[in-house]
Design a protein around this motif. Structure first.
Motif, PDB file in Angstrom:
ATOM      1  N   TYR A   1       0.826  -1.207   0.000  1.00 26.98           N
ATOM      2  CA  TYR A   1       0.000   0.000   0.000  1.00 26.98           C
ATOM      3  C   TYR A   1       0.865   1.264   0.000  1.00 26.98           C
ATOM      4  O   TYR A   1       0.634   2.188  -0.781  1.00 26.98           O
ATOM      5  CB  TYR A   1      -0.943   0.009   1.207  1.00 26.98           C
ATOM      6  N   ALA A   2       1.857   1.310   0.873  1.00 23.97           N
ATOM      7  CA  ALA A   2       2.718   2.489   0.969  1.00 23.97           C
ATOM      8  C   ALA A   2       3.515   2.685  -0.326  1.00 23.97           C
ATOM      9  O   ALA A   2       3.704   3.819  -0.781  1.00 23.97           O
ATOM     10  CB  ALA A   2       3.661   2.362   2.160  1.00 23.97           C
TER      11      ALA A   2
ATOM     12  N   ASP B   1       1.122   4.023  -2.939  1.00 22.57           N
ATOM     13  CA  ASP B   1       0.794   5.390  -2.553  1.00 22.57           C
ATOM     14  C   ASP B   1       1.945   6.336  -2.873  1.00 22.57           C
ATOM     15  O   ASP B   1       1.736   7.433  -3.382  1.00 22.57           O
ATOM     16  CB  ASP B   1       0.451   5.440  -1.063  1.00 22.57           C
ATOM     17  N   CYS B   2       3.158   5.905  -2.608  1.00 19.40           N
ATOM     18  CA  CYS B   2       4.338   6.721  -2.894  1.00 19.40           C
ATOM     19  C   CYS B   2       4.490   6.935  -4.398  1.00 19.40           C
ATOM     20  O   CYS B   2       4.780   8.050  -4.850  1.00 19.40           O
ATOM     21  CB  CYS B   2       5.586   6.063  -2.317  1.00 19.40           C
TER      22      CYS B   2
ATOM     23  N   ASN C   1       2.169   6.950  -6.654  1.00 16.34           N
ATOM     24  CA  ASN C   1       1.079   7.786  -7.170  1.00 16.34           C
ATOM     25  C   ASN C   1       1.115   9.222  -6.651  1.00 16.34           C
ATOM     26  O   ASN C   1       0.328  10.053  -7.099  1.00 16.34           O
ATOM     27  CB  ASN C   1      -0.276   7.158  -6.826  1.00 16.34           C
ATOM     28  N   THR C   2       1.995   9.504  -5.721  1.00 11.22           N
ATOM     29  CA  THR C   2       2.095  10.845  -5.161  1.00 11.22           C
ATOM     30  C   THR C   2       2.945  11.724  -6.086  1.00 11.22           C
ATOM     31  O   THR C   2       4.036  11.321  -6.486  1.00 11.22           O
ATOM     32  CB  THR C   2       2.753  10.795  -3.763  1.00 11.22           C
TER      33      THR C   2
ATOM     34  N   TRP D   1       6.566   6.492   5.938  1.00  9.55           N
ATOM     35  CA  TRP D   1       5.988   7.146   4.757  1.00  9.55           C
ATOM     36  C   TRP D   1       4.572   7.628   5.044  1.00  9.55           C
ATOM     37  O   TRP D   1       4.217   8.759   4.740  1.00  9.55           O
ATOM     38  CB  TRP D   1       5.976   6.206   3.554  1.00  9.55           C
ATOM     39  N   LEU D   2       3.756   6.763   5.653  1.00  8.27           N
ATOM     40  CA  LEU D   2       2.373   7.142   5.919  1.00  8.27           C
ATOM     41  C   LEU D   2       2.275   8.242   6.968  1.00  8.27           C
ATOM     42  O   LEU D   2       1.367   9.070   6.921  1.00  8.27           O
ATOM     43  CB  LEU D   2       1.576   5.911   6.346  1.00  8.27           C
TER      44      LEU D   2
ATOM     45  N   LYS E   1       4.353  12.363   3.063  1.00  6.45           N
ATOM     46  CA  LYS E   1       3.689  13.170   2.052  1.00  6.45           C
ATOM     47  C   LYS E   1       2.686  14.111   2.676  1.00  6.45           C
ATOM     48  O   LYS E   1       2.219  13.907   3.791  1.00  6.45           O
ATOM     49  CB  LYS E   1       3.028  12.284   1.009  1.00  6.45           C
TER      50      LYS E   1
ATOM     51  N   ARG F   1      -0.778  15.572   3.376  1.00  6.80           N
ATOM     52  CA  ARG F   1      -2.067  14.883   3.488  1.00  6.80           C
ATOM     53  C   ARG F   1      -3.242  15.829   3.292  1.00  6.80           C
ATOM     54  O   ARG F   1      -4.277  15.684   3.904  1.00  6.80           O
ATOM     55  CB  ARG F   1      -2.183  14.199   4.856  1.00  6.80           C
TER      56      ARG F   1
ATOM     57  N   THR G   1      -4.955  14.544  -8.749  1.00  5.22           N
ATOM     58  CA  THR G   1      -5.259  13.124  -8.567  1.00  5.22           C
ATOM     59  C   THR G   1      -6.543  12.807  -9.335  1.00  5.22           C
ATOM     60  O   THR G   1      -7.362  13.690  -9.569  1.00  5.22           O
ATOM     61  CB  THR G   1      -5.461  12.781  -7.077  1.00  5.22           C
TER      62      THR G   1
END
Length: 131
Positions: free
Chosen positions: A16-17, A20-21, A23-24, A52-53, A57, A59, A67
């Protein structure tokens, strides 16, 4: 089952992380470049994704629709049912007029051919009566 959960949960968190990374956007990665965060997430299996979460990034919702979900929120189109859409109804009327014109041409051609056939039959009958 509990032993499997000890491996599945960190693996799921890492995946997941990592996604997420990736796609950031680059400018939303805090403290380090995005490529460094990718390495941290993949090398430090449990701690990397958590860091990371927690701190990797921004939030907040990005401005400008960067996005996909934000873009869809800003670019909604009102869909209209076909029977309420004036352009669709106009296209139906235009098609109907074209179809009626073709049908009239066919009917006129059919009448002309029927008349020719009747004339031929009358001519043949007159020739038969003469002989």
């Amino acid at each position: 089952m509990l032993r499997a959960l000890m491996y599945i949960l960190p693996l799921a968190l890492t995946i997941y992380a990592f996604i997420d990374c990736l796609n950031t956007p680059e400018d939303e990665a805090k403290h380090l470049p995005k490529i460094a965060w990718v390495f941290i997430i993949l090398l430090f299996w449990v701690v990397g994704p958590i860091v990371w979460l927690a701190a990797g990034k921004l939030r907040r919702a990005p401005a400008g629709g960067r996005t996909p979900s934000e873009w869809h929120r800003n670019h909604r189109h009102e869909w209209v049912a076909p029977d309420d859409n004036p352009e669709f109804l106009k296209s139906l009327k235009d098609e109907n007029k074209q179809d009626e014109a073709v049908l009239k041409d066919w009917e006129a051609d059919l009448r002309r051919r029927e008349e020719e056939l009747k004339k031929r039959e009358q001519g043949d009958d007159a020739k038969d009566g003469d002989s």
